[in-house]
Design an enzyme around this catalytic site. Structure first.
Site, PDB file in Angstrom:
ATOM      1  N   MET A 212       0.618  -1.352  -0.430  1.00  0.00           N
ATOM      2  CA  MET A 212      -0.272  -0.029  -0.254  1.00  0.00           C
ATOM      3  C   MET A 212       0.492   1.036   0.065  1.00  0.00           C
ATOM      4  O   MET A 212       1.932   1.026   1.259  1.00  0.00           O
ATOM      5  CB  MET A 212      -0.859   0.055   1.427  1.00  0.00           C
ATOM      6  CG  MET A 212      -1.238   1.236   1.538  1.00  0.00           C
ATOM      7  SD  MET A 212      -2.343   1.262   3.229  1.00  0.00           S
ATOM      8  CE  MET A 212      -1.412   1.778   4.277  1.00  0.00           C
ATOM      9  N   ASN A 213       0.309   2.452  -1.150  1.00  0.00           N
ATOM     10  CA  ASN A 213       0.892   3.535  -0.405  1.00  0.00           C
ATOM     11  C   ASN A 213      -0.080   4.572  -0.539  1.00  0.00           C
ATOM     12  O   ASN A 213      -1.354   4.158   0.915  1.00  0.00           O
ATOM     13  CB  ASN A 213       1.821   4.085  -1.535  1.00  0.00           C
ATOM     14  CG  ASN A 213       1.669   3.993  -2.889  1.00  0.00           C
ATOM     15  OD1 ASN A 213       1.770   2.520  -3.960  1.00  0.00           O
ATOM     16  ND2 ASN A 213       1.798   5.441  -3.320  1.00  0.00           N
ATOM     17  N   ASP A 214      -0.055   5.793  -0.394  1.00  0.00           N
ATOM     18  CA  ASP A 214      -1.118   7.146  -0.881  1.00  0.00           C
ATOM     19  C   ASP A 214      -2.733   6.509   0.027  1.00  0.00           C
ATOM     20  O   ASP A 214      -3.231   5.438  -0.664  1.00  0.00           O
ATOM     21  CB  ASP A 214      -1.057   7.816  -1.967  1.00  0.00           C
ATOM     22  CG  ASP A 214       0.422   7.747  -2.735  1.00  0.00           C
ATOM     23  OD1 ASP A 214       1.061   7.308  -1.939  1.00  0.00           O
ATOM     24  OD2 ASP A 214       0.176   8.591  -3.870  1.00  0.00           O
TER      25      ASP A 214
ATOM     26  N   GLN B 297      -4.115   2.992  -3.254  1.00  0.00           N
ATOM     27  CA  GLN B 297      -2.829   3.216  -3.797  1.00  0.00           C
ATOM     28  C   GLN B 297      -2.439   1.323  -3.488  1.00  0.00           C
ATOM     29  O   GLN B 297      -2.070   0.615  -2.342  1.00  0.00           O
ATOM     30  CB  GLN B 297      -1.660   3.552  -4.067  1.00  0.00           C
ATOM     31  CG  GLN B 297      -1.587   4.873  -4.531  1.00  0.00           C
ATOM     32  CD  GLN B 297      -1.940   4.710  -6.565  1.00  0.00           C
ATOM     33  OE1 GLN B 297      -0.751   4.781  -6.512  1.00  0.00           O
ATOM     34  NE2 GLN B 297      -3.201   4.769  -6.335  1.00  0.00           N
TER      35      GLN B 297
ATOM     36  N   TRP C 157       5.642  -2.000  -4.361  1.00  0.00           N
ATOM     37  CA  TRP C 157       5.357  -1.158  -5.608  1.00  0.00           C
ATOM     38  C   TRP C 157       4.594  -1.796  -6.849  1.00  0.00           C
ATOM     39  O   TRP C 157       5.859  -2.159  -7.907  1.00  0.00           O
ATOM     40  CB  TRP C 157       6.157   0.474  -6.030  1.00  0.00           C
ATOM     41  CG  TRP C 157       4.680   1.256  -6.319  1.00  0.00           C
ATOM     42  CD1 TRP C 157       3.860   2.490  -6.055  1.00  0.00           C
ATOM     43  CD2 TRP C 157       5.233   1.820  -8.298  1.00  0.00           C
ATOM     44  NE1 TRP C 157       3.437   2.496  -6.589  1.00  0.00           N
ATOM     45  CE2 TRP C 157       4.415   2.539  -7.569  1.00  0.00           C
ATOM     46  CE3 TRP C 157       5.350   1.045  -9.034  1.00  0.00           C
ATOM     47  CZ2 TRP C 157       3.656   3.525  -9.334  1.00  0.00           C
ATOM     48  CZ3 TRP C 157       5.593   1.383 -10.257  1.00  0.00           C
ATOM     49  CH2 TRP C 157       4.684   2.649 -10.167  1.00  0.00           C
TER      50      TRP C 157
ATOM     51  N   PHE D 291      -3.338   5.455 -10.526  1.00  0.00           N
ATOM     52  CA  PHE D 291      -2.590   6.043  -9.151  1.00  0.00           C
ATOM     53  C   PHE D 291      -3.346   7.152  -8.524  1.00  0.00           C
ATOM     54  O   PHE D 291      -5.277   6.681  -8.638  1.00  0.00           O
ATOM     55  CB  PHE D 291      -1.450   6.744 -10.312  1.00  0.00           C
ATOM     56  CG  PHE D 291      -0.327   6.544 -10.845  1.00  0.00           C
ATOM     57  CD1 PHE D 291      -0.168   5.120 -10.377  1.00  0.00           C
ATOM     58  CD2 PHE D 291       0.948   7.615 -10.608  1.00  0.00           C
ATOM     59  CE1 PHE D 291       1.187   4.480 -11.033  1.00  0.00           C
ATOM     60  CE2 PHE D 291       1.540   6.740 -11.246  1.00  0.00           C
ATOM     61  CZ  PHE D 291       2.210   4.997 -11.635  1.00  0.00           C
TER      62      PHE D 291
ATOM     63  N   ARG E  35      -0.947  14.323 -12.425  1.00  0.00           N
ATOM     64  CA  ARG E  35      -1.157  14.162 -11.538  1.00  0.00           C
ATOM     65  C   ARG E  35      -2.239  14.465 -10.858  1.00  0.00           C
ATOM     66  O   ARG E  35      -1.985  15.385  -9.961  1.00  0.00           O
ATOM     67  CB  ARG E  35      -0.111  12.283 -10.903  1.00  0.00           C
ATOM     68  CG  ARG E  35       0.901  12.647 -10.402  1.00  0.00           C
ATOM     69  CD  ARG E  35       1.315  11.389 -10.424  1.00  0.00           C
ATOM     70  NE  ARG E  35       2.998  11.786  -9.297  1.00  0.00           N
ATOM     71  CZ  ARG E  35       3.644  11.664 -10.509  1.00  0.00           C
ATOM     72  NH1 ARG E  35       3.908  11.755 -11.429  1.00  0.00           N
ATOM     73  NH2 ARG E  35       4.693  11.653  -9.230  1.00  0.00           N
TER      74      ARG E  35
ATOM     75  N   GLU F 236       3.384  16.120  -5.118  1.00  0.00           N
ATOM     76  CA  GLU F 236       2.269  15.295  -5.615  1.00  0.00           C
ATOM     77  C   GLU F 236       1.413  15.838  -4.995  1.00  0.00           C
ATOM     78  O   GLU F 236       1.228  15.883  -3.589  1.00  0.00           O
ATOM     79  CB  GLU F 236       2.860  13.874  -5.248  1.00  0.00           C
ATOM     80  CG  GLU F 236       4.379  13.622  -6.594  1.00  0.00           C
ATOM     81  CD  GLU F 236       4.693  12.258  -6.398  1.00  0.00           C
ATOM     82  OE1 GLU F 236       4.756  11.511  -6.716  1.00  0.00           O
ATOM     83  OE2 GLU F 236       5.124  11.777  -4.791  1.00  0.00           O
TER      84      GLU F 236
ATOM     85  N   TRP G  45       9.698   7.110   0.687  1.00  0.00           N
ATOM     86  CA  TRP G  45      10.270   6.826  -0.854  1.00  0.00           C
ATOM     87  C   TRP G  45      11.361   6.157  -0.709  1.00  0.00           C
ATOM     88  O   TRP G  45      11.511   4.984  -1.570  1.00  0.00           O
ATOM     89  CB  TRP G  45       9.923   7.221  -1.845  1.00  0.00           C
ATOM     90  CG  TRP G  45       8.142   7.192  -2.038  1.00  0.00           C
ATOM     91  CD1 TRP G  45       7.386   8.458  -2.425  1.00  0.00           C
ATOM     92  CD2 TRP G  45       7.223   5.893  -2.758  1.00  0.00           C
ATOM     93  NE1 TRP G  45       6.388   7.920  -2.618  1.00  0.00           N
ATOM     94  CE2 TRP G  45       6.294   6.371  -3.165  1.00  0.00           C
ATOM     95  CE3 TRP G  45       7.974   4.417  -2.636  1.00  0.00           C
ATOM     96  CZ2 TRP G  45       4.833   5.938  -3.172  1.00  0.00           C
ATOM     97  CZ3 TRP G  45       7.197   4.184  -3.556  1.00  0.00           C
ATOM     98  CH2 TRP G  45       5.780   4.187  -4.020  1.00  0.00           C
TER      99      TRP G  45
END
Ligand code: FRU
Length: 621
Positions: free
Chosen positions: A194-196, A212, A220, A252, A313, A365, A452
């Site tokens: 999982m990210n964001d 994510q 990722w 995304f 994005r 971002e 990251w």
């Protein structure tokens, strides 16, 4: 991070061994043949009695093998080349469990049914040993066309790869909370990466958190929107994956709105999701849900916004009541672009913000933009959230913000361009965004608790990454500047359990401060996390140099330091297996750091003018 998404759709892999010819053969047929030859050789050397015994055993084994092989995935593997194989799905079970070996190169999987390409994904299929399994929900009769991306292997021929022996069919996939570093009261994916946080919204008593997600490994890849729901921001229920990659790209980050007035024509109160479709270029797409976020239909005329910019994005959309239209804020390289729309489908570029402002150590971002009251005044100001990677105060990713005015067209920052304001001064606080439609006009934010620099290397397996606790954002003034206040969401008070005398690996420590103090959490192994408050400097420190496993990345061992904008009176420290979040109860300081102790910190010592009260935080059910 630098994103080079492996694309949905057909992938061209050059065959370096074109002139070698490969006859398709069955993996298990080859093995059976070798074994029979060995058996005959051994039997020939035996006396009559032994031969009889051996033959009876042999028959028994052969019978059970035949029975087992009807269920064996290896039976259906066809090798087509030194890096190319096919598996025909032949089962009534729900899942094909795919074995993953994290150090391996990616394998590209194309799922074909009735000659049509259904979907593609990438995973690190096991070659030598299995680290863990991921579930692929099967389509009966489908064919998995698998190409290994590595150019050459020292590990031997493809038919010897471990993955063929270990793939198996099952009706269930076990996602029990098995890892010692898996948080108890923070949101984590059931398994995988999982990210964001994405598309968060609140409706009818339910908080929806999308994120994510990689369903095919704890690293990722294959970006999709996972989905979880909660009624108290502490206990989360996992829901089916909401959005998966398609011909336009992988999915995304983005946001959701509730279209109460049906401006888009998807229906009154439709949930409309905005996300970035990521391929060579990044474009913005929409999907809508008419069942309260359970399932989404992708809009047939996607994408709705395109650009030549390589980084374009993370659309955050909101209804601007004063302006009377929708606004979108989008991260474009090192600036934010602001758009407007009457109907969520047609977007007009209004302005750009940020060229000379704040930190530019990396790519901008995951933006957000909201109006909030300034505590203790009758003023209202706008805050623009800008996550940045790298460029954070201690390296890697972090969340900066700008305070100013916004009229639906242009955001104007009130501070000097060289001023940078950080929302959290730890190393593990990124991609922070707020829920749409939170009750009582609250600004409830959640961050991704990682960086990251090492997110893909942290020492967990079954899952990777957790979210922060939910936090309440506000504004306060200090020495002529306006800053963002960050407090634990009030739901965290309700999560408190019994008062305990020493910390556990899932607790809240409330420290009342009357001056300088050093607060240490330690375990019997000598691992420790040291926090220090210096009121004269107006600084708070957290030292994780000896906090446990810090070896997986040179960027991990760190001492982080935060300004306190005045005196700290009460600290709320949230401990949950692998994370420490220290927040000033008055909202003027927050610091979020990961830790990986080999056993829980079970001792708290405090030097200086401070006392602590510890609350157990109840386990998830
Ligand atoms: C932030 C981010 C976003 C992007 C997403 C991809 O962490 O890089 O900009 O949409 O991750 O997973």
């Amino acid at each position: 991070m630098l994103h080079t998404p492996l694309l949905s759709g057909v992938c061209n892999i050059s065959n370096t061994n074109r002139n070698k010819s490969y006859t398709p053969f069955s993996y298990s047929a080859l093995h059976l043949q070798t074994k029979i030859i060995m058996l005959i050789k051994t039997v020939n050397t035996m006396n009559v009695k032994k031969k009889f015994l051996a033959l009876s055993c042999g028959l028994l084994i052969a019978a059970s093998c035949c029975f087992a092989q009807t269920k064996n995935v290896a039976e259906t593997v066809q090798i087509l080349g030194e890096r190319h194989a096919m598996v025909r799905i032949d089962t009534e079970k729900k899942y094909l469990l795919l074995p993953v070996e994290e150090k391996e190169e990616m394998a590209h999987v194309r799922v074909i049914k009735n000659n049509q390409l259904l979907k593609t994904f990438n995973l690190r299929l096991a070659v030598d040993k299995v680290d863990y399994f991921v579930p692929y929900e099967v389509e009966e009769g489908a064919l998995l066309d698998i190409t290994f991306m590595a150019n050459s292997r020292s590990t031997g021929a493809i038919n010897g790869f471990t993955c063929w022996k270990r793939m198996n069919y099952a009706d269930q996939f076990d996602t029990k909370n098995v890892e010692k570093h898996r948080p108890a009261y923070h949101h984590t994916p059931a398994y995988g990466w999982m990210n964001d946080p994405n598309g968060m919204f609140y409706q009818d008593g339910v908080w929806h958190l999308f994120y994510q997600f990689n369903p095919y490994g704890s690293y990722w890849e294959n970006m999709s929107w996972g989905h979880s729901t909660s009624t108290d921001l502490v206990h989360w229920e996992h829901q089916p994956v909401a959005l998966e990659g398609d011909g336009l790209g992988t999915i995304f980050s983005g946001s959701c709105v509730i279209d109460t007035e049906n401006t888009a024509g998807f229906g009154a109160n439709a949930i409309v999701a905005f996300y970035t479709s990521a391929r060579e270029r990044q474009t913005q797409s929409i999907a809508y849900s008419t069942d309260g976020g359970k399932s989404f239909t992708k809009y047939e005329r996607n994408p709705v916004l395109v650009s030549e910019a390589p980084d374009f994005r993370d659309p955050k959309v909101f209804w601007n009541a004063e302006a009377g239209f929708w606004n979108m804020i989008l991260a474009v390289g090192q600036e934010m672009q602001i758009f407007s729309s009457p109907n969520l489908k047609d977007w007009t570029l209004e302005s750009s913000f940020g060229r000379e402002y704040g930190n530019h150590g990396g790519v901008w971002e995951c933006p957000d933009l909201m109006k909030m009251p300034v505590e203790g005044t009758d003023k209202q100001k706008w805050m623009l959230i800008c996550n940045i990677n790298p460029g954070g105060p201690f390296g890697g990713s972090a969340t900066q913000y700008f305070i100013g005015t916004f009229d639906g067209h242009t955001f104007t920052c009130e501070s000097a361009p060289e001023v940078t304001k950080w929302m959290d001064y730890g190393k593990d606080h990124y991609a922070t965004v707020t829920f749409y439609n939170a009750p009582e006009k609250r600004n409830v934010a959640i961050a991704w608790m990682s960086n990251w620099q090492y997110a893909n290397q942290v020492p967990t397996r079954q899952f990777r990454s957790a979210n922060s606790i939910a936090r309440e954002l506000g504004l306060f003034e200090y020495q002529g500047e306006t800053y963002c206040s960050v407090r634990p969401a009030k739901e965290m008070d309700a999560a408190r359990g019994a008062v305990i005398s020493q910390p556990t690996d899932q607790c809240e420590i409330v420290v009342t401060l009357r001056g300088e103090a050093e607060i240490t959490l330690r375990n019997a192994k000598g691992e420790r996390l040291v926090m220090r408050y210096n009121p004269e400097e107006e600084l708070f420190y957290m030292n994780r140099l000896q906090s446990g496993d810090v070896s997986f990345s040179d960027n991990f061992p760190t001492i982080t330091m935060a300004p306190t904008y005045g005196t700290l009176k009460q600290l709320r420290i949230f401990v949950d297996k692998c994370s420490i979040e220290a927040l000033d109860a008055d909202g003027k300081m927050s610091m979020t750091n990961l830790v990986f102790p080999s056993e829980p910190y079970n001792k708290l010592t405090i030097k200086g003018k401070a006392k602590a009260k510890i609350y157990q935080i109840e386990k998830k059910n």
